[in-house]
Design a protein around this motif. Structure first.
Motif, PDB file in Angstrom:
ATOM      1  N   GLY A  10      60.543  31.767  15.634  1.00 53.09           N
ATOM      2  CA  GLY A  10      61.663  30.728  15.559  1.00 53.09           C
ATOM      3  C   GLY A  10      62.364  30.736  16.732  1.00 53.09           C
ATOM      4  N   LEU A  18      60.424  28.742  20.716  1.00 55.94           N
ATOM      5  CA  LEU A  18      60.243  29.357  19.669  1.00 55.94           C
ATOM      6  C   LEU A  18      59.846  30.805  20.227  1.00 55.94           C
ATOM      7  N   ALA A  50      63.161  22.078  14.566  1.00 56.18           N
ATOM      8  CA  ALA A  50      63.519  23.104  15.492  1.00 56.18           C
ATOM      9  C   ALA A  50      64.375  22.694  16.572  1.00 56.18           C
ATOM     10  N   CYS A  61      65.914  29.144  13.257  1.00 49.30           N
ATOM     11  CA  CYS A  61      65.237  28.197  12.530  1.00 49.30           C
ATOM     12  C   CYS A  61      63.840  28.889  12.434  1.00 49.30           C
ATOM     13  N   VAL A  62      63.175  29.076  11.377  1.00 46.83           N
ATOM     14  CA  VAL A  62      61.762  29.459  11.293  1.00 46.83           C
ATOM     15  C   VAL A  62      60.982  28.390  10.718  1.00 46.83           C
ATOM     16  N   TYR A 118      62.252  25.653   4.872  1.00 44.17           N
ATOM     17  CA  TYR A 118      62.947  25.959   5.699  1.00 44.17           C
ATOM     18  C   TYR A 118      64.130  25.222   6.195  1.00 44.17           C
ATOM     19  N   PHE A 131      63.596  30.341   5.264  1.00 42.79           N
ATOM     20  CA  PHE A 131      62.719  30.494   6.542  1.00 42.79           C
ATOM     21  C   PHE A 131      61.341  30.273   6.114  1.00 42.79           C
TER      22      PHE A 131
END
Length: 355
Positions: A10, A18, A50, A61-62, A118, A131
């Motif tokens: 993430g 990421l 993202a 953020c995942v 998410y 997530f």
């Protein structure tokens, strides 16, 4: 609530790439299913979220809401799944369950708002976001978990959890089937699924593309006819001929050109998400009593129906498999439209490799 730390991918800010990080998952409660994630599709929504392009993102953020995995444990009260089952998780992991839409099986339109897989507040871990599937495992209430047909390739099934239901739901809602002539606009991650599903429903499928190079591809996917949308003469040949149009284009385009293709009482449903408003001329709708609509994913029951339909007709997405370590390059390619037609992450790469 008791939690377990697991590996995930993430980012911590909109302008950050990421990377591998650790997140906490709740330990299963009595109604929960714990899932080892095998494959996760890459949706354009992942990239937008993202990078905080669809409203404020909760960081870290995942992303990931096209999840296929194997059940590794179940809560004491779980009745729908058992250890070893192959299952899916789509775009939502909860909803209020009490509003009229949840009661109708339209959880995606939950009045207080569904809980996204998410970037939603996590009801079970207050103060934390949910997530997604770019991770080793996930814990989900059994009512938001789906059965995967045994005959389907698991990696290629992952995109059905978003791209599949996003196209199936409007095609199903507007009664696409035999004796219906249906247009699919755009041959990408969504559009290629729309062609396959509409064809399996028995419709006569007309694909619209701005690129002649995609003619053969559209035919391979199941289109009966292919139209170059930049060619006025080709477009004019279908004026007033289509019962339904599924518009899967997220770029700016002339929506009136496609409304003109509808028969009297025809409908156009938008599933693409253009950044800017699309101007609609009043007479594009008034003349012919036409409808311009939109559609978002599907409820849990309808998503299961879609998976069963795809199992019956042996429909999966066309995919390119990647390792999680290549996700940033995949995002760059996604922005350029350089994928046929969906990236899927082999999550074994998260377990087997270190950054």
């Amino acid at each position: 609530m008791e939690t377990t730390a697991i590996k995930a991918y993430g980012n911590e800010a909109a302008d950050a790439q990421l990377t591998q990080l650790n997140i906490n998952r709740r330990k299963p409660t009595p109604h929960d299913v714990a899932i080892e994630i095998l494959f996760c599709g890459v949706c354009h929504s992942d990239l937008h979220t993202a990078r905080s392009e669809w409203g404020p993102t909760i960081y870290p953020c995942v992303p990931g809401h096209e999840i296929v995995g194997k059940v590794v444990s179940v809560g004491d009260h779980v009745s729908k799944f058992k250890v070893g089952d192959v299952v899916g998780v789509g775009c939502m992991v909860d909803s209020c369950r009490e509003c009229e839409y949840c009661k109708e099986g339209l959880e995606q339109y939950c009045e207080p708002g569904m809980t996204g897989t998410y970037n939603s507040p996590d009801k079970n871990l207050p103060g934390n976001p949910t997530f997604g599937g770019y991770s080793e495992s996930i814990v989900v209430d059994e009512n938001y978990v789906l059965h995967i047909p045994e005959n389907l390739d698991l990696a290629a099934t992952a995109p059905l959890l978003c791209a599949g239901i996003t196209t199936y739901s409007p095609l199903h809602h507007w009664n696409v089937g035999p004796d219906k002539k249906v247009g699919i606009v755009g041959i990408g991650g969504l559009g290629h699924m729309g062609i396959k599903i509409a064809k399996a429903m028995g419709a006569h499928v007309v694909a619209f593309t701005t690129s002649e190079s995609k003619f053969a591809e559209a035919k391979r996917l199941g289109a009966d006819e292919v139209v170059l949308s930049k060619d006025a003469e080709q477009m004019a040949a279908f004026r007033g001929k289509l019962h339904f149009v599924l518009d899967a284009v997220s770029a700016e385009h002339d929506i009136n050109a496609y409304l003109s293709l509808l028969r009297v009482d025809g409908s156009l449903a938008l599933v693409g998400a253009p950044e800017h408003p699309l101007p609609v001329a009043a007479f594009s709708l008034i003349v012919g009593r036409k409808s311009f609509a939109g559609s978002a994913i599907g409820g849990i029951q309808e998503t299961q129906e879609m998976l069963d339909f795809c199992g019956k007709h042996n429909i999966t997405a066309d995919i390119e498999m990647i390792d999680i370590q290549n996700i940033n390059q995949a995002y760059d390619r996604l922005l350029k439209g350089d994928v046929n037609y969906r990236f899927v992450i082999d999550m074994i790469s998260l377990k087997n490799k270190n950054v």
